[in-house]
Design a protein around this motif. Structure first.
Motif, PDB file in Angstrom:
ATOM      1  N   GLU A   1      76.167 -90.308 -24.383  1.00  0.00           N
ATOM      2  CA  GLU A   1      75.145 -89.642 -25.183  1.00  0.00           C
ATOM      3  C   GLU A   1      75.649 -89.393 -26.587  1.00  0.00           C
ATOM      4  O   GLU A   1      76.827 -89.081 -26.794  1.00  0.00           O
ATOM      5  CB  GLU A   1      74.746 -88.314 -24.551  1.00  0.00           C
ATOM      6  N   VAL A   2      74.748 -89.523 -27.535  1.00  0.00           N
ATOM      7  CA  VAL A   2      75.053 -89.242 -28.932  1.00  0.00           C
ATOM      8  C   VAL A   2      73.908 -88.430 -29.522  1.00  0.00           C
ATOM      9  O   VAL A   2      72.794 -88.416 -28.998  1.00  0.00           O
ATOM     10  CB  VAL A   2      75.244 -90.530 -29.762  1.00  0.00           C
ATOM     11  N   SER A   3      74.208 -87.796 -30.626  1.00  0.00           N
ATOM     12  CA  SER A   3      73.186 -87.095 -31.402  1.00  0.00           C
ATOM     13  C   SER A   3      73.175 -87.735 -32.782  1.00  0.00           C
ATOM     14  O   SER A   3      74.221 -87.853 -33.419  1.00  0.00           O
ATOM     15  CB  SER A   3      73.533 -85.610 -31.504  1.00  0.00           C
ATOM     16  N   VAL A   4      72.006 -88.174 -33.231  1.00  0.00           N
ATOM     17  CA  VAL A   4      71.884 -88.795 -34.550  1.00  0.00           C
ATOM     18  C   VAL A   4      71.209 -87.791 -35.475  1.00  0.00           C
ATOM     19  O   VAL A   4      70.115 -87.309 -35.186  1.00  0.00           O
ATOM     20  CB  VAL A   4      71.084 -90.115 -34.487  1.00  0.00           C
ATOM     21  N   ASN A   5      71.884 -87.465 -36.555  1.00  0.00           N
ATOM     22  CA  ASN A   5      71.368 -86.525 -37.556  1.00  0.00           C
ATOM     23  C   ASN A   5      70.984 -85.181 -36.949  1.00  0.00           C
ATOM     24  O   ASN A   5      69.979 -84.582 -37.322  1.00  0.00           O
ATOM     25  CB  ASN A   5      70.177 -87.120 -38.314  1.00  0.00           C
ATOM     26  N   GLY A   6      71.750 -84.716 -35.995  1.00  0.00           N
ATOM     27  CA  GLY A   6      71.520 -83.399 -35.413  1.00  0.00           C
ATOM     28  C   GLY A   6      70.411 -83.313 -34.382  1.00  0.00           C
ATOM     29  O   GLY A   6      70.101 -82.235 -33.894  1.00  0.00           O
TER      30      GLY A   6
END
Length: 171
Positions: free
Chosen positions: A94-99
Protein backbone atom coordinates in the motif's frame (compact mmCIF):
# COMPACT_ATOMS: atom_id res chain seq x y z
CA UNK A 1 6.64 0.94 -15.04
CA UNK A 2 2.93 0.75 -15.83
CA UNK A 3 0.81 2.08 -12.95
CA UNK A 4 -2.00 -0.47 -12.87
CA UNK A 5 -3.78 1.53 -10.18
CA UNK A 6 -4.48 4.22 -12.81
CA UNK A 7 -6.80 1.90 -14.77
CA UNK A 8 -10.06 3.52 -13.70
CA UNK A 9 -12.70 3.09 -16.37
CA UNK A 10 -15.65 4.28 -14.25
CA UNK A 11 -18.00 6.63 -16.05
CA UNK A 12 -16.40 6.25 -19.48
CA UNK A 13 -18.56 5.59 -22.50
CA UNK A 14 -17.54 2.80 -24.86
CA UNK A 15 -16.18 5.40 -27.29
CA UNK A 16 -14.26 7.31 -24.59
CA UNK A 17 -12.80 4.09 -23.16
CA UNK A 18 -11.78 2.87 -26.60
CA UNK A 19 -10.11 6.22 -27.37
CA UNK A 20 -8.31 6.17 -23.99
CA UNK A 21 -7.11 2.60 -24.59
CA UNK A 22 -5.88 3.56 -28.06
CA UNK A 23 -3.90 6.50 -26.64
CA UNK A 24 -2.45 4.33 -23.84
CA UNK A 25 -1.58 1.60 -26.36
CA UNK A 26 0.19 4.12 -28.61
CA UNK A 27 2.26 5.37 -25.65
CA UNK A 28 3.10 1.89 -24.41
CA UNK A 29 4.04 0.66 -27.87
CA UNK A 30 6.29 3.66 -28.47
CA UNK A 31 7.96 3.27 -25.09
CA UNK A 32 8.56 -0.43 -25.62
CA UNK A 33 10.49 0.34 -28.81
CA UNK A 34 13.29 2.00 -26.83
CA UNK A 35 12.77 1.14 -23.14
CA UNK A 36 11.97 -1.75 -20.88
CA UNK A 37 8.50 -1.26 -19.49
CA UNK A 38 7.67 -3.44 -16.50
CA UNK A 39 4.27 -4.36 -15.13
CA UNK A 40 3.03 -5.78 -11.86
CA UNK A 41 2.81 -9.57 -11.86
CA UNK A 42 -0.87 -9.02 -10.95
CA UNK A 43 -1.75 -6.21 -13.38
CA UNK A 44 -4.70 -8.14 -14.82
CA UNK A 45 -6.33 -8.20 -11.36
CA UNK A 46 -6.47 -4.40 -11.11
CA UNK A 47 -10.01 -3.25 -10.42
CA UNK A 48 -10.96 -0.93 -13.28
CA UNK A 49 -14.67 -0.58 -12.51
CA UNK A 50 -16.89 -1.49 -9.60
CA UNK A 51 -16.41 -5.23 -9.09
CA UNK A 52 -14.67 -5.66 -12.46
CA UNK A 53 -11.00 -6.40 -12.99
CA UNK A 54 -8.92 -5.58 -16.03
CA UNK A 55 -8.78 -9.23 -17.11
CA UNK A 56 -12.56 -9.37 -17.48
CA UNK A 57 -12.67 -6.19 -19.53
CA UNK A 58 -9.72 -6.97 -21.82
CA UNK A 59 -9.99 -10.72 -22.36
CA UNK A 60 -13.70 -11.33 -21.95
CA UNK A 61 -15.07 -8.06 -23.30
CA UNK A 62 -16.89 -7.48 -20.03
CA UNK A 63 -18.46 -4.24 -18.88
CA UNK A 64 -17.35 -1.51 -19.15
CA UNK A 65 -17.21 -2.09 -22.86
CA UNK A 66 -14.37 -1.01 -25.11
CA UNK A 67 -13.70 -1.62 -28.78
CA UNK A 68 -12.43 -5.10 -29.59
CA UNK A 69 -9.25 -3.96 -31.39
CA UNK A 70 -8.25 -1.59 -28.56
CA UNK A 71 -8.84 -4.32 -25.96
CA UNK A 72 -6.87 -6.97 -27.81
CA UNK A 73 -4.01 -4.59 -28.55
CA UNK A 74 -3.79 -3.54 -24.90
CA UNK A 75 -3.85 -7.16 -23.73
CA UNK A 76 -1.11 -8.08 -26.23
CA UNK A 77 1.11 -5.12 -25.28
CA UNK A 78 0.71 -5.66 -21.54
CA UNK A 79 1.33 -9.40 -21.90
CA UNK A 80 4.65 -8.65 -23.60
CA UNK A 81 5.93 -6.45 -20.77
CA UNK A 82 8.12 -8.23 -18.24
CA UNK A 83 6.89 -8.40 -14.65
CA UNK A 84 8.94 -6.86 -11.88
CA UNK A 85 10.21 -8.94 -8.96
CA UNK A 86 7.57 -9.09 -6.20
CA UNK A 87 10.04 -10.53 -3.67
CA UNK A 88 12.23 -7.46 -3.19
CA UNK A 89 12.82 -6.81 0.53
CA UNK A 90 10.97 -3.73 1.77
CA UNK A 91 8.56 -3.58 -1.18
CA UNK A 92 5.26 -2.06 0.04
CA UNK A 93 1.79 -3.20 -0.96
CA UNK A 94 0.00 0.00 0.00
CA UNK A 95 1.06 3.54 -0.75
CA UNK A 96 -0.36 6.99 -0.21
CA UNK A 97 -0.05 9.46 -3.08
CA UNK A 98 -0.10 13.14 -2.11
CA UNK A 99 -1.48 12.36 1.34
CA UNK A 100 -4.53 10.44 0.11
CA UNK A 101 -5.78 7.35 1.91
CA UNK A 102 -3.38 4.41 1.50
CA UNK A 103 -4.35 2.15 -1.37
CA UNK A 104 -3.15 -0.96 -3.13
CA UNK A 105 -0.88 0.37 -5.89
CA UNK A 106 1.79 -2.27 -6.37
CA UNK A 107 3.72 -0.68 -9.25
CA UNK A 108 3.70 2.71 -7.51
CA UNK A 109 5.12 0.92 -4.46
CA UNK A 110 7.73 -0.69 -6.68
CA UNK A 111 8.68 2.73 -8.08
CA UNK A 112 8.80 4.12 -4.52
CA UNK A 113 11.18 1.29 -3.60
CA UNK A 114 13.42 2.09 -6.59
CA UNK A 115 13.44 5.80 -5.70
CA UNK A 116 14.78 4.84 -2.26
CA UNK A 117 17.52 2.82 -3.90
CA UNK A 118 18.71 5.61 -6.19
CA UNK A 119 17.08 4.50 -9.43
CA UNK A 120 15.02 6.67 -11.75
CA UNK A 121 11.75 4.94 -12.55
CA UNK A 122 8.67 6.63 -13.95
CA UNK A 123 5.09 5.40 -13.86
CA UNK A 124 3.11 5.35 -17.09
CA UNK A 125 -0.50 6.08 -16.18
CA UNK A 126 -3.67 5.32 -18.09
CA UNK A 127 -4.66 8.20 -20.33
CA UNK A 128 -7.60 9.46 -18.26
CA UNK A 129 -5.59 9.66 -15.03
CA UNK A 130 -4.77 13.20 -13.97
CA UNK A 131 -1.61 12.16 -12.19
CA UNK A 132 1.31 13.77 -14.04
CA UNK A 133 4.75 14.97 -12.97
CA UNK A 134 6.34 14.48 -9.56
CA UNK A 135 4.08 13.30 -6.74
CA UNK A 136 4.80 12.54 -3.11
CA UNK A 137 4.42 8.83 -2.38
CA UNK A 138 4.46 7.59 1.21
CA UNK A 139 4.85 3.97 2.24
CA UNK A 140 6.48 1.71 4.81
CA UNK A 141 9.22 -0.82 4.19
CA UNK A 142 7.55 -3.15 6.67
CA UNK A 143 4.70 -3.04 9.17
CA UNK A 144 6.91 -1.78 12.00
CA UNK A 145 8.81 0.93 10.13
CA UNK A 146 7.93 4.60 9.91
CA UNK A 147 6.23 6.02 6.84
CA UNK A 148 8.81 7.24 4.33
CA UNK A 149 8.01 9.88 1.74
CA UNK A 150 9.67 9.79 -1.68
CA UNK A 151 8.96 11.56 -4.95
CA UNK A 152 7.84 9.44 -7.90
CA UNK A 153 7.40 10.68 -11.48
CA UNK A 154 4.15 9.94 -13.34
CA UNK A 155 3.58 10.52 -17.05
CA UNK A 156 0.75 9.88 -19.46
CA UNK A 157 2.41 9.25 -22.76
CA UNK A 158 5.59 8.42 -24.59
CA UNK A 159 6.57 12.09 -24.79
CA UNK A 160 6.79 12.18 -21.00
CA UNK A 161 9.19 9.25 -20.99
CA UNK A 162 11.97 11.32 -22.56
CA UNK A 163 11.88 13.57 -19.53
CA UNK A 164 12.07 10.63 -17.14
CA UNK A 165 15.59 9.74 -18.23
CA UNK A 166 16.84 13.27 -17.72
CA UNK A 167 15.33 13.63 -14.25
CA UNK A 168 17.26 12.79 -11.13
CA UNK A 169 15.54 10.76 -8.47
CA UNK A 170 14.32 12.96 -5.68
CA UNK A 171 13.92 11.28 -2.30
Amino acid sequence: MVDESSFDFRGLTEEALTDAMDAFNDALEELRETRTVNVSPWWFDAECAEGRDLHEVLYEGGTPKAGRDARLRMARLMDRCPSWDPDLPGLPDEVSVNGAEPCLALSVGHSWWHAGNGHSVGCLVFTVSRRRGWHSVTAREDKTSEHIERDVFFFGGAAGAAGVLALAVRS
